[in-house]
Design a protein around this motif. Structure first.
Motif, PDB file in Angstrom:
ATOM      1  N   PHE A  54     -17.098  55.304  21.447  1.00  0.00           N
ATOM      2  CA  PHE A  54     -16.437  55.456  22.749  1.00  0.00           C
ATOM      3  C   PHE A  54     -17.393  55.604  23.926  1.00  0.00           C
ATOM      4  N   PRO A  55     -18.588  56.234  23.797  1.00  0.00           N
ATOM      5  CA  PRO A  55     -19.478  56.272  24.962  1.00  0.00           C
ATOM      6  C   PRO A  55     -20.005  54.882  25.339  1.00  0.00           C
ATOM      7  N   ARG A  56     -20.197  54.020  24.334  1.00  0.00           N
ATOM      8  CA  ARG A  56     -20.618  52.649  24.625  1.00  0.00           C
ATOM      9  C   ARG A  56     -19.496  51.887  25.324  1.00  0.00           C
ATOM     10  N   LEU A  57     -18.263  52.118  24.890  1.00  0.00           N
ATOM     11  CA  LEU A  57     -17.128  51.459  25.534  1.00  0.00           C
ATOM     12  C   LEU A  57     -17.009  51.892  26.988  1.00  0.00           C
ATOM     13  N   ALA A  58     -17.419  53.128  27.287  1.00  0.00           N
ATOM     14  CA  ALA A  58     -17.422  53.589  28.677  1.00  0.00           C
ATOM     15  C   ALA A  58     -18.401  52.785  29.525  1.00  0.00           C
ATOM     16  N   GLU A  59     -19.494  52.343  28.929  1.00  0.00           N
ATOM     17  CA  GLU A  59     -20.447  51.511  29.670  1.00  0.00           C
ATOM     18  C   GLU A  59     -19.880  50.114  29.913  1.00  0.00           C
ATOM     19  N   LEU A 101     -17.377  46.451  34.025  1.00  0.00           N
ATOM     20  CA  LEU A 101     -16.169  45.874  34.618  1.00  0.00           C
ATOM     21  C   LEU A 101     -16.064  46.281  36.092  1.00  0.00           C
ATOM     22  N   ARG A 102     -16.348  47.540  36.382  1.00  0.00           N
ATOM     23  CA  ARG A 102     -16.317  47.986  37.785  1.00  0.00           C
ATOM     24  C   ARG A 102     -17.252  47.154  38.649  1.00  0.00           C
ATOM     25  N   GLU A 103     -18.462  46.948  38.159  1.00  0.00           N
ATOM     26  CA  GLU A 103     -19.426  46.152  38.914  1.00  0.00           C
ATOM     27  C   GLU A 103     -18.925  44.724  39.091  1.00  0.00           C
ATOM     28  N   HIS A 104     -18.351  44.157  38.036  1.00  0.00           N
ATOM     29  CA  HIS A 104     -17.827  42.792  38.097  1.00  0.00           C
ATOM     30  C   HIS A 104     -16.716  42.669  39.135  1.00  0.00           C
ATOM     31  N   LEU A 105     -15.863  43.682  39.221  1.00  0.00           N
ATOM     32  CA  LEU A 105     -14.743  43.650  40.165  1.00  0.00           C
ATOM     33  C   LEU A 105     -15.168  43.987  41.591  1.00  0.00           C
ATOM     34  N   GLY A 106     -16.399  44.454  41.749  1.00  0.00           N
ATOM     35  CA  GLY A 106     -16.901  44.779  43.081  1.00  0.00           C
ATOM     36  C   GLY A 106     -16.282  46.026  43.669  1.00  0.00           C
ATOM     37  N   LEU A 107     -15.943  46.994  42.822  1.00  0.00           N
ATOM     38  CA  LEU A 107     -15.301  48.220  43.274  1.00  0.00           C
ATOM     39  C   LEU A 107     -16.349  49.322  43.451  1.00  0.00           C
ATOM     40  N   GLU A 108     -16.430  49.865  44.649  1.00  0.00           N
ATOM     41  CA  GLU A 108     -17.334  50.994  44.870  1.00  0.00           C
ATOM     42  C   GLU A 108     -16.823  52.215  44.121  1.00  0.00           C
ATOM     43  N   ARG A 109     -15.514  52.469  44.271  1.00  0.00           N
ATOM     44  CA  ARG A 109     -14.837  53.538  43.540  1.00  0.00           C
ATOM     45  C   ARG A 109     -13.470  53.023  43.144  1.00  0.00           C
ATOM     46  N   PHE A 110     -12.885  53.600  42.098  1.00  0.00           N
ATOM     47  CA  PHE A 110     -11.620  53.062  41.607  1.00  0.00           C
ATOM     48  C   PHE A 110     -10.852  54.134  40.856  1.00  0.00           C
ATOM     49  N   ALA A 111      -9.572  53.860  40.646  1.00  0.00           N
ATOM     50  CA  ALA A 111      -8.712  54.747  39.862  1.00  0.00           C
ATOM     51  C   ALA A 111      -8.673  54.245  38.423  1.00  0.00           C
ATOM     52  N   LEU A 112      -8.733  55.183  37.487  1.00  0.00           N
ATOM     53  CA  LEU A 112      -8.779  54.857  36.066  1.00  0.00           C
ATOM     54  C   LEU A 112      -7.665  55.588  35.339  1.00  0.00           C
ATOM     55  N   THR A 133      -8.393  57.875  26.248  1.00  0.00           N
ATOM     56  CA  THR A 133      -8.783  58.989  27.121  1.00  0.00           C
ATOM     57  C   THR A 133     -10.176  59.504  26.780  1.00  0.00           C
ATOM     58  N   ALA A 134     -10.638  59.312  25.541  1.00  0.00           N
ATOM     59  CA  ALA A 134     -12.014  59.697  25.198  1.00  0.00           C
ATOM     60  C   ALA A 134     -13.002  58.784  25.919  1.00  0.00           C
ATOM     61  N   VAL A 135     -12.689  57.487  25.986  1.00  0.00           N
ATOM     62  CA  VAL A 135     -13.530  56.551  26.736  1.00  0.00           C
ATOM     63  C   VAL A 135     -13.545  56.937  28.208  1.00  0.00           C
ATOM     64  N   ALA A 136     -12.361  57.250  28.736  1.00  0.00           N
ATOM     65  CA  ALA A 136     -12.267  57.622  30.150  1.00  0.00           C
ATOM     66  C   ALA A 136     -13.047  58.897  30.448  1.00  0.00           C
ATOM     67  N   GLN A 137     -13.009  59.855  29.538  1.00  0.00           N
ATOM     68  CA  GLN A 137     -13.771  61.093  29.754  1.00  0.00           C
ATOM     69  C   GLN A 137     -15.273  60.835  29.663  1.00  0.00           C
ATOM     70  N   ALA A 138     -15.681  59.952  28.745  1.00  0.00           N
ATOM     71  CA  ALA A 138     -17.095  59.589  28.671  1.00  0.00           C
ATOM     72  C   ALA A 138     -17.524  58.888  29.956  1.00  0.00           C
ATOM     73  N   ALA A 162     -20.363  60.206  32.727  1.00  0.00           N
ATOM     74  CA  ALA A 162     -21.544  59.405  33.053  1.00  0.00           C
ATOM     75  C   ALA A 162     -21.502  58.821  34.461  1.00  0.00           C
ATOM     76  N   HIS A 163     -20.297  58.545  34.969  1.00  0.00           N
ATOM     77  CA  HIS A 163     -20.170  57.831  36.245  1.00  0.00           C
ATOM     78  C   HIS A 163     -19.066  58.439  37.104  1.00  0.00           C
ATOM     79  N   GLY A 164     -18.930  59.744  37.072  1.00  0.00           N
ATOM     80  CA  GLY A 164     -17.841  60.407  37.779  1.00  0.00           C
ATOM     81  C   GLY A 164     -17.780  60.101  39.259  1.00  0.00           C
ATOM     82  N   GLU A 165     -18.917  59.799  39.862  1.00  0.00           N
ATOM     83  CA  GLU A 165     -18.935  59.515  41.305  1.00  0.00           C
ATOM     84  C   GLU A 165     -18.227  58.210  41.640  1.00  0.00           C
ATOM     85  N   ARG A 166     -17.960  57.399  40.620  1.00  0.00           N
ATOM     86  CA  ARG A 166     -17.289  56.118  40.843  1.00  0.00           C
ATOM     87  C   ARG A 166     -15.767  56.236  40.783  1.00  0.00           C
ATOM     88  N   LEU A 167     -15.245  57.384  40.426  1.00  0.00           N
ATOM     89  CA  LEU A 167     -13.808  57.552  40.249  1.00  0.00           C
ATOM     90  C   LEU A 167     -13.162  58.168  41.486  1.00  0.00           C
TER      91      LEU A 167
END
Length: 290
Positions: free
Chosen positions: A76-81, A86-97, A104-109, A113-118
């Protein structure tokens, strides 16, 4: 199906459901659970595409995404990467997940790791394995429903599940125990449950929890207090799969979380009560984020 390149140059697929009202609201990225169940089971999450686009990625080894060459890529931590790619591909500075069940384990990972993007985080019917606990209140919910007509056969199948390994047998038994995941066993619930057998991917499922030792788990949990984004944790009062206590543990892992339990709802709230879930999530997503 559109694709994006992840951190290791693997091309992964995703679907986009455009907002039905034609608005240009920010997209909501939605992660499937299972683990390793095809994202098709999420559908439109009961109509959450009414006011905003939904982006539904296929995790590695599910849907139209390829299998991994290394089983550790299913952890699951790899799936979080992959989500970050995907965020970078979509060009989103921040987004809702949004994530459901094991997703939810992937989302928590990702949050660790990237909480500032949410901007917002929605966790539907989470388990608490990441929190290091396996509450037994789901069993209590299941036992409380023993007067329902499906219960005797579901209970017998549940006992057999622990004893079989053949995938076809497992799929047959899962269908027999499926009513425990829903508040009712009506046509919509039965149709949703019948699709599960063809959506399971055993190899990615087996790798989902692998490669994360105790120290890594504790370090990840410690970082969950850092994200500033608001978090909504949703549980179902009749969820005999993950129960209610797990949601409490997950919510307590964040500093800015709200726990909301839906009465008359099981493990799939968008199937049981979409008219309740959708306004709840939409209201949350339209409140100021981090």
């Amino acid at each position: 199906m559109p694709h994006f390149r992840s951190y290791d140059d693997t091309e992964l697929s995703y679907r986009v459901l455009d907002a039905r009202d034609g608005t240009a609201a920010p997209p909501l990225v939605c992660l499937a659970g299972g683990p390793a169940r095809d994202a098709a089971y999420l559908g439109s999450l009961g109509g959450l595409d009414g006011h905003r686009p939904l982006v539904l990625p296929d995790a590695r080894g599910t849907g139209d995404s390829p299998t991994a060459s290394d089983a550790s890529d299913y952890a699951f931590p790899r799936l979080a990467e992959d989500v970050e790619a995907l965020r970078e591909h979509l060009g989103l500075e921040r987004f809702a997940l949004l994530a459901h069940d094991a997703g939810t384990a992937v989302a928590q990972a990702y949050a660790a790791a990237h909480g500032e993007r949410l901007s917002h985080l929605v966790l539907l019917n989470p388990g608490a394995r990441l929190q290091g606990e396996l509450p037994d209140d789901a069993r209590e919910i299941f036992e409380s429903r023993r007067d329902e007509p499906w219960w005797p056969d579901a209970a017998a199948a549940l006992r057999q599940l622990a004893e079989v390994s053949d995938l076809d047998e497992v799929r047959e038994l899962l269908l027999r125990v499926a009513p425990m995941a829903y508040a009712r066993w009506d046509e919509a619930q039965q149709s949703h449950a019948h699709a599960e057998a063809g959506q399971l991917n055993p190899v990615p499922r087996a790798g989902f929890w692998q490669g994360v030792d105790e120290s890594a788990r504790r370090a990840l949990l410690a970082r969950l207090s850092e994200p500033d984004c608001p978090v909504l944790v949703v549980t179902g009062a009749l969820d005999a799969v993950t129960g209610l206590r797990a949601g409490e543990l997950v919510a307590n892992s964040f500093r800015n979380a709200t726990l909301h339990t839906l009465p008359g709802v099981g493990h799939y709230p968008w199937v049981d009560e979409p008219e309740t879930l959708c306004p709840l999530v939409e209201d949350f997503l339209t409140t100021p984020g981090a």
